[in-house]
Motif scaffolding. Structure first.
Motif, PDB file in Angstrom:
ATOM      1  N   VAL A 109      30.841  38.392  48.919  1.00  0.00           N
ATOM      2  CA  VAL A 109      31.911  39.386  48.931  1.00  0.00           C
ATOM      3  C   VAL A 109      32.810  39.155  50.139  1.00  0.00           C
ATOM      4  O   VAL A 109      34.043  39.284  50.056  1.00  0.00           O
ATOM      5  CB  VAL A 109      31.327  40.811  48.951  1.00  0.00           C
ATOM      6  N   ARG A 110      32.235  38.802  51.281  1.00  0.00           N
ATOM      7  CA  ARG A 110      33.031  38.519  52.475  1.00  0.00           C
ATOM      8  C   ARG A 110      33.964  37.338  52.227  1.00  0.00           C
ATOM      9  O   ARG A 110      35.126  37.344  52.627  1.00  0.00           O
ATOM     10  CB  ARG A 110      32.109  38.236  53.656  1.00  0.00           C
ATOM     11  N   ILE A 111      33.431  36.281  51.580  1.00  0.00           N
ATOM     12  CA  ILE A 111      34.280  35.124  51.254  1.00  0.00           C
ATOM     13  C   ILE A 111      35.397  35.546  50.307  1.00  0.00           C
ATOM     14  O   ILE A 111      36.556  35.126  50.452  1.00  0.00           O
ATOM     15  CB  ILE A 111      33.433  34.008  50.620  1.00  0.00           C
ATOM     16  N   ALA A 112      35.049  36.404  49.347  1.00  0.00           N
ATOM     17  CA  ALA A 112      36.052  36.860  48.376  1.00  0.00           C
ATOM     18  C   ALA A 112      37.147  37.674  49.039  1.00  0.00           C
ATOM     19  O   ALA A 112      38.293  37.667  48.577  1.00  0.00           O
ATOM     20  CB  ALA A 112      35.369  37.682  47.286  1.00  0.00           C
ATOM     21  N   ARG A 113      36.838  38.374  50.112  1.00  0.00           N
ATOM     22  CA  ARG A 113      37.860  39.160  50.821  1.00  0.00           C
ATOM     23  C   ARG A 113      38.830  38.260  51.580  1.00  0.00           C
ATOM     24  O   ARG A 113      40.023  38.520  51.647  1.00  0.00           O
ATOM     25  CB  ARG A 113      37.185  40.103  51.823  1.00  0.00           C
ATOM     26  N   VAL A 114      38.299  37.186  52.168  1.00  0.00           N
ATOM     27  CA  VAL A 114      39.091  36.378  53.093  1.00  0.00           C
ATOM     28  C   VAL A 114      39.945  35.342  52.363  1.00  0.00           C
ATOM     29  O   VAL A 114      41.167  35.284  52.537  1.00  0.00           O
ATOM     30  CB  VAL A 114      38.168  35.682  54.113  1.00  0.00           C
ATOM     31  N   ALA A 115      39.313  34.478  51.550  1.00  0.00           N
ATOM     32  CA  ALA A 115      40.061  33.365  50.941  1.00  0.00           C
ATOM     33  C   ALA A 115      39.409  32.940  49.636  1.00  0.00           C
ATOM     34  O   ALA A 115      38.853  31.843  49.549  1.00  0.00           O
ATOM     35  CB  ALA A 115      40.158  32.206  51.913  1.00  0.00           C
ATOM     36  N   PRO A 116      39.472  33.751  48.603  1.00  0.00           N
ATOM     37  CA  PRO A 116      38.796  33.383  47.347  1.00  0.00           C
ATOM     38  C   PRO A 116      39.393  32.144  46.694  1.00  0.00           C
ATOM     39  O   PRO A 116      38.658  31.302  46.174  1.00  0.00           O
ATOM     40  CB  PRO A 116      38.968  34.627  46.484  1.00  0.00           C
ATOM     41  N   LEU A 150      37.446  28.600  46.006  1.00  0.00           N
ATOM     42  CA  LEU A 150      37.262  28.054  44.665  1.00  0.00           C
ATOM     43  C   LEU A 150      37.879  26.666  44.533  1.00  0.00           C
ATOM     44  O   LEU A 150      37.366  25.822  43.790  1.00  0.00           O
ATOM     45  CB  LEU A 150      37.860  29.008  43.633  1.00  0.00           C
ATOM     46  N   ALA A 151      38.983  26.418  45.245  1.00  0.00           N
ATOM     47  CA  ALA A 151      39.577  25.080  45.218  1.00  0.00           C
ATOM     48  C   ALA A 151      38.624  24.058  45.827  1.00  0.00           C
ATOM     49  O   ALA A 151      38.411  22.966  45.275  1.00  0.00           O
ATOM     50  CB  ALA A 151      40.905  25.078  45.960  1.00  0.00           C
ATOM     51  N   LEU A 152      38.038  24.410  46.969  1.00  0.00           N
ATOM     52  CA  LEU A 152      37.053  23.519  47.592  1.00  0.00           C
ATOM     53  C   LEU A 152      35.828  23.348  46.695  1.00  0.00           C
ATOM     54  O   LEU A 152      35.265  22.256  46.592  1.00  0.00           O
ATOM     55  CB  LEU A 152      36.642  24.080  48.954  1.00  0.00           C
ATOM     56  N   LEU A 153      35.430  24.444  46.043  1.00  0.00           N
ATOM     57  CA  LEU A 153      34.279  24.384  45.137  1.00  0.00           C
ATOM     58  C   LEU A 153      34.565  23.453  43.965  1.00  0.00           C
ATOM     59  O   LEU A 153      33.699  22.667  43.557  1.00  0.00           O
ATOM     60  CB  LEU A 153      33.958  25.787  44.626  1.00  0.00           C
ATOM     61  N   LEU A 154      35.770  23.520  43.425  1.00  0.00           N
ATOM     62  CA  LEU A 154      36.134  22.664  42.296  1.00  0.00           C
ATOM     63  C   LEU A 154      36.077  21.194  42.685  1.00  0.00           C
ATOM     64  O   LEU A 154      35.521  20.367  41.948  1.00  0.00           O
ATOM     65  CB  LEU A 154      37.538  23.025  41.805  1.00  0.00           C
ATOM     66  N   VAL A 155      36.611  20.859  43.853  1.00  0.00           N
ATOM     67  CA  VAL A 155      36.608  19.462  44.306  1.00  0.00           C
ATOM     68  C   VAL A 155      35.183  18.975  44.551  1.00  0.00           C
ATOM     69  O   VAL A 155      34.788  17.885  44.104  1.00  0.00           O
ATOM     70  CB  VAL A 155      37.464  19.310  45.579  1.00  0.00           C
ATOM     71  N   SER A 156      34.385  19.782  45.257  1.00  0.00           N
ATOM     72  CA  SER A 156      33.021  19.364  45.569  1.00  0.00           C
ATOM     73  C   SER A 156      32.150  19.278  44.312  1.00  0.00           C
ATOM     74  O   SER A 156      31.321  18.370  44.182  1.00  0.00           O
ATOM     75  CB  SER A 156      32.393  20.326  46.572  1.00  0.00           C
ATOM     76  N   VAL A 203      29.110  32.172  44.914  1.00  0.00           N
ATOM     77  CA  VAL A 203      30.235  31.695  44.112  1.00  0.00           C
ATOM     78  C   VAL A 203      30.814  32.799  43.230  1.00  0.00           C
ATOM     79  O   VAL A 203      32.041  32.911  43.075  1.00  0.00           O
ATOM     80  CB  VAL A 203      29.787  30.499  43.246  1.00  0.00           C
ATOM     81  N   LEU A 204      29.950  33.620  42.669  1.00  0.00           N
ATOM     82  CA  LEU A 204      30.411  34.600  41.678  1.00  0.00           C
ATOM     83  C   LEU A 204      31.411  35.623  42.232  1.00  0.00           C
ATOM     84  O   LEU A 204      32.424  35.900  41.570  1.00  0.00           O
ATOM     85  CB  LEU A 204      29.208  35.312  41.063  1.00  0.00           C
ATOM     86  N   PRO A 205      31.203  36.212  43.427  1.00  0.00           N
ATOM     87  CA  PRO A 205      32.182  37.198  43.915  1.00  0.00           C
ATOM     88  C   PRO A 205      33.614  36.664  44.025  1.00  0.00           C
ATOM     89  O   PRO A 205      34.555  37.329  43.564  1.00  0.00           O
ATOM     90  CB  PRO A 205      31.607  37.619  45.269  1.00  0.00           C
ATOM     91  N   PRO A 206      33.843  35.469  44.635  1.00  0.00           N
ATOM     92  CA  PRO A 206      35.225  34.969  44.637  1.00  0.00           C
ATOM     93  C   PRO A 206      35.787  34.734  43.236  1.00  0.00           C
ATOM     94  O   PRO A 206      36.980  34.969  42.994  1.00  0.00           O
ATOM     95  CB  PRO A 206      35.116  33.647  45.410  1.00  0.00           C
ATOM     96  N   VAL A 207      34.943  34.269  42.318  1.00  0.00           N
ATOM     97  CA  VAL A 207      35.405  34.068  40.941  1.00  0.00           C
ATOM     98  C   VAL A 207      35.813  35.399  40.324  1.00  0.00           C
ATOM     99  O   VAL A 207      36.845  35.498  39.639  1.00  0.00           O
ATOM    100  CB  VAL A 207      34.300  33.399  40.093  1.00  0.00           C
ATOM    101  N   ILE A 208      35.026  36.445  40.565  1.00  0.00           N
ATOM    102  CA  ILE A 208      35.349  37.765  40.012  1.00  0.00           C
ATOM    103  C   ILE A 208      36.652  38.300  40.599  1.00  0.00           C
ATOM    104  O   ILE A 208      37.478  38.895  39.886  1.00  0.00           O
ATOM    105  CB  ILE A 208      34.184  38.737  40.279  1.00  0.00           C
ATOM    106  N   VAL A 209      36.864  38.098  41.897  1.00  0.00           N
ATOM    107  CA  VAL A 209      38.101  38.572  42.526  1.00  0.00           C
ATOM    108  C   VAL A 209      39.320  37.881  41.916  1.00  0.00           C
ATOM    109  O   VAL A 209      40.331  38.515  41.586  1.00  0.00           O
ATOM    110  CB  VAL A 209      38.050  38.356  44.056  1.00  0.00           C
ATOM    111  N   VAL A 210      39.225  36.548  41.763  1.00  0.00           N
ATOM    112  CA  VAL A 210      40.334  35.815  41.141  1.00  0.00           C
ATOM    113  C   VAL A 210      40.525  36.271  39.694  1.00  0.00           C
ATOM    114  O   VAL A 210      41.655  36.434  39.216  1.00  0.00           O
ATOM    115  CB  VAL A 210      40.065  34.295  41.218  1.00  0.00           C
ATOM    116  N   TRP A 211      39.413  36.499  38.988  1.00  0.00           N
ATOM    117  CA  TRP A 211      39.499  37.012  37.611  1.00  0.00           C
ATOM    118  C   TRP A 211      40.184  38.367  37.579  1.00  0.00           C
ATOM    119  O   TRP A 211      41.058  38.625  36.722  1.00  0.00           O
ATOM    120  CB  TRP A 211      38.096  37.131  37.027  1.00  0.00           C
TER     121      TRP A 211
END
Length: 842
Positions: free
Chosen positions: A428-435, A439-445, A806-814
């Protein structure tokens, strides 16, 4: 999605039984347990590698080869026992006599059903006295001979027959008539067929015969080891039992330890254990009623059921406690808990069943059985933990309140005040700061890891199923009753490989079908070995082969009359007859070379086998490809086969099964999630959100397999679909809980924080318990089970971390770009990433 279903009325119907009639539910489940208990022990056991080679085309060709070319030397329904003799010199007079006497005692014992015997000792005896055709006469011939006469007979036998040296160790010296090891064969007439596949048999009628033969051979003295498929099957079956004896107690201890931490209440702990035992009972009872044999693969089913069952149990009790700490009564708390959890359990069960059932697409029967049993077991687990456990909890707490038994550990896991509650909102903290950046870094990795993981190897070898030559040191710390026996199979196979393989060549086979009496048939067969591929051993520009052609040439060198017959029908004088092949074959089969000839051509002249020597260090893939290349050169119907080709074919099937089952699992799970979230929540896109952590998990597992050099084999080939089946558990619970919190809260981050604290605590308890409970498979005796346990434990750990991070940032973007809500933290949210609200009541 416009179409939604009212699931609440179905849930209310189940709630009525759970909350209002719990004792009726308990009695009904106990009665069903009794029915399944009747099926225990009715399925038998299947072990070894031969179960995986069935229905493989190369194996079918190998079976045809064995049926056609072994039936002359060994009558139908026969099996063989190897007598492995070792010593300073197995060609000395005392050693030869020991082998002959061992074979004679075996032959004279009617219980051993001996049909024939072969050994270098018999060959030496016949060389000493050609009239000595029986074992008794051959013993007399060796006893009468002087050491010098025996040495001369050894040299003569070695010169006359290249096969003589093949039964001796690689240090055989014809001049000194010495060798450190030899193999004798004993053929048994059986009432049931023995396996003739490339793998080891898991069930052999030779087992009792070879166990008896051990005592008979030991009476002779000397170093002669009895070995064969019966010994193999007996030890393979023992490996299953010893593995279970090690794994189950260790798993029980670890699971109990973490369950005590998760439940913190003896009554809740007891209910959870009873439910787990019931799930395993139902599954094994189903196997018995369905006639599905227990195999090495199915050892993995109980830990998988424990993984899902523990998860369901902790979630049910934890969600119930969330309501109880707010002051609600037993029935109201359970009704609220089941209202939420039954739908989550349906989602988890559906996706898990799809993940496991995807293995039904495999061409290998044991993998299909594994998928079926695991899928059925998960359905049983859902019924038990979704209905029986809540009903039993209501009945127990009713009784507890009436009697006045205090409650223990009533706080839910992951409450805000706990250390765990402070750690869970990391995602949730990651989702607040830079979701989006995350996710872009996650996609590349993930893409990089996916490319790396795509290089996972696929292997199918007997070594994966064999017990270790020396038991691991850690087994000494187990109680003596749990320590496995000292196995001999691996030591024996290693000895055979060390002493009897030259290190330079192995054998592959082409099975030929057609009219072999046509003019030029043999010439064309010989030409197929010209300019051989790289993995083949070469002699003067031609593949080193053994076939009916080499038998004809060898006998022509020994018999002048037969040589003249061959020469009359040999157009190019190369020793291979071209014309009147029926007459040549008939003459050969009427000669002393008959048995040798029938090893390579059928008596109706319609099928033949050609054996080619191949480099021992050549890979399965290279040997298989090169054998197929040579087979394509035949003008007859020709099939590449042999043990190496069969094992490579199974390896290819495993790799294909892993890919196909992964594809089916992904597509089936995606379709199910989109459909179920559309029908239940009106948000089908949440199904796609649910899949993201699972995709990351699967990629991570594949990359880990390559990094640790763990190949796809009969068990690990299922790991990707299993990763989906188990991993979806974690993300499905979080997404379903979020959907309910999201409907009640205007703030995405508040809903996420409530979700990860309310559900993340139960997920943590479930993860710790199941990772250790399944990871304990790593101490299993066979490598294939250890690898499977390690990978399954890692898949659960990866799924847990991916769901929480991973899921919280995905939910925020969703929420921002699909659902259309303003999913941006306010100033106060940016300063504080935790909610001070109590867990939602659902």
């Amino acid at each position: 999605m416009d179409v939604q279903i009212d699931a609440q009325r179905y849930i209310d119907a189940v709630d009525h039984w759970i909350v209002d009639r719990p004792r009726t539910v308990i009695v009904a489940f106990l009665l069903v347990s009794g029915v399944f208990a009747l099926g225990l022990g009715g399925s038998g056991t299947s072990s070894g590698t031969s179960q995986f080679t069935e229905d493989v085309p190369a194996q079918e060709a190998l079976s045809d080869v064995n049926d056609n070319f072994e039936r002359v030397t060994f009558e139908p329904d026969t099996g063989t026992t190897q007598l492995i003799q070792s010593g300073a010199n197995v060609l000395s007079k005392p050693a030869l006599l020991r082998m002959l006497r061992a074979q004679e005692r075996l032959r004279s014992n009617p219980d051993l059903q001996v049909a024939g015997t072969t050994s270098v000792a018999r060959t030496v005896a016949r060389t000493l006295d050609p009239s000595a055709t029986t074992l008794d006469a051959q013993i007399d011939a060796v006893e009468r001979a002087t050491p010098g006469e025996i040495d001369a007979a050894v040299a003569t036998a070695a010169a006359e027959s290249p096969a003589f040296a093949a039964s001796l160790s690689t240090d055989f010296n014809a001049r000194s008539a010495s060798a450190s090891a030899t193999i004798g064969l004993v053929t048994h007439s059986l009432s049931a067929e023995t396996g003739d596949g490339a793998g080891t048999s898991g069930s052999s009628p030779l087992t009792a015969i070879q166990q008896h033969a051990v005592f008979v051979v030991d009476s002779v003295g000397g170093d002669i080891t009895v070995f064969g498929s019966g010994i193999l099957s007996e030890e393979f079956a023992a490996v299953i039992g010893d593995s279970l004896a090690l794994v189950v107690p260790a798993a029980v201890v670890l699971i109990l330890f973490f369950l005590v931490i998760a439940y913190r209440d003896p009554i809740d702990l007891g209910l959870g254990i009873v439910s787990l035992a019931m799930a395993i009972l139902w599954t094994f009872g189903f196997m018995g009623h369905a006639g599905i044999a227990f195999s090495q693969m199915l050892i993995a089913v109980p830990p998988l059921l424990l993984a899902v069952g523990i998860d369901f149990g902790i979630h049910a009790i934890n969600r119930y406690r969330e309501e109880r700490v707010q002051g609600f009564g037993v029935r109201d708390s359970m009704r609220t808990a089941t209202d939420q959890l039954l739908l989550a359990f349906v989602i988890v069960t559906g996706t898990t069943v799809i993940g496991f059932a995807a293995n039904a697409s495999s061409q290998l029967g044991p993998i299909r059985d594994f998928g079926l049993v695991a899928a059925v077991g998960i359905v049983f687990t859902f019924c038990i933990f979704g209905v029986f456990l809540p009903a039993a909890k209501v009945a127990a707490d009713d009784l507890r309140e009436r009697v006045g038994v205090p409650r223990f550990g009533s706080q839910p896991l992951g409450s805000e005040e706990s250390v765990l509650g402070a750690l869970l909102p990391l995602g949730v903290r990651i989702a607040r700061v830079a979701p989006k950046l995350f996710l872009a870094l996650l996609l590349v990795s993930t893409a990089w890891l996916g490319a790396y993981g795509s290089g996972v190897d696929s292997r199918f070898t007997q070594d994966s199923f064999l017990p270790p030559e020396d038991n691991p040191d850690y087994l000494e710390y187990f109680p003596e009753a749990l320590q496995p026996r000292d196995y001999t199979v691996t030591e024996t196979t290693n000895y055979l490989e060390e002493r009897f393989q030259t290190g330079e060549e192995d054998v592959t086979t082409v099975y030929v079908e057609g009219s072999l009496t046509n003019d030029g048939a043999l010439e064309s067969m010989w030409k197929a070995g010209a300019s051989p591929p790289d993995s083949f051993v070469v002699d003067d520009g031609h593949a080193r082969e053994t076939s009916i052609v080499t038998v004809i040439r060898a006998y022509a060198r020994r018999d002048a009359e037969f040589a003249r017959l061959v020469a009359r029908n040999d157009r190019n004088a190369n020793g291979i007859p071209d014309d009147d092949l029926t007459t040549v074959y008939d003459a050969l089969l009427d000669s002393p070379a008959r048995e040798r000839a029938l090893d390579y051509i059928t008596d109706d002249y319609t099928a033949a086998r050609v054996q080619y020597a191949v480099e021992a260090d050549a890979s399965q893939a290279a040997v298989t490809s090169d054998t197929q290349t040579v087979a394509d050169r035949f003008r007859f119907e020709a099939t590449a086969t042999g043990s190496v080709v069969v094992l490579k074919a199974v390896s290819d099937v495993i790799a294909e099964s892993a890919f196909v089952s992964l594809l089916f699992a992904l597509l089936g799970t995606a379709a199910f999630l989109v459909l179920i979230y559309g029908l239940l929540e009106g948000r089908p896109s949440l199904g796609v959100v649910n899949l993201v952590p699972i995709a990351v998990t699967v990629v991570g597992i594949a990359a880990t397999m390559r990094y640790l050099d763990i190949p796809f084999n009969v068990l690990t080939g299922t790991i990707l679909s299993i990763g989906i089946g188990l991993g979806i558990d974690y993300s499905a619970h979080l997404v379903h809980r979020f959907a309910e919190e999201y409907d009640e809260s205007a703030d995405v981050f508040d809903a996420l924080t409530r979700t990860v604290r309310g559900t993340g605590g139960a997920l943590t308890g479930s993860m710790l318990t199941t990772v250790t409970g399944i990871g304990v498979l790593a101490i299993a005796i066979t490598p294939v089970l250890g690898q499977f346990g390690l990978l399954t434990g890692l898949s659960i750990l990866y799924s847990y971390l991916a769901s929480l991070v991973v899921l919280p940032p995905v939910i925020v973007v969703w929420a921002r770009y699909v659902d259309g809500r303003d999913a941006r933290p306010g100033r106060e949210d940016a300063a504080a990433d935790t909610s001070t609200d109590s867990p939602a009541t659902g």
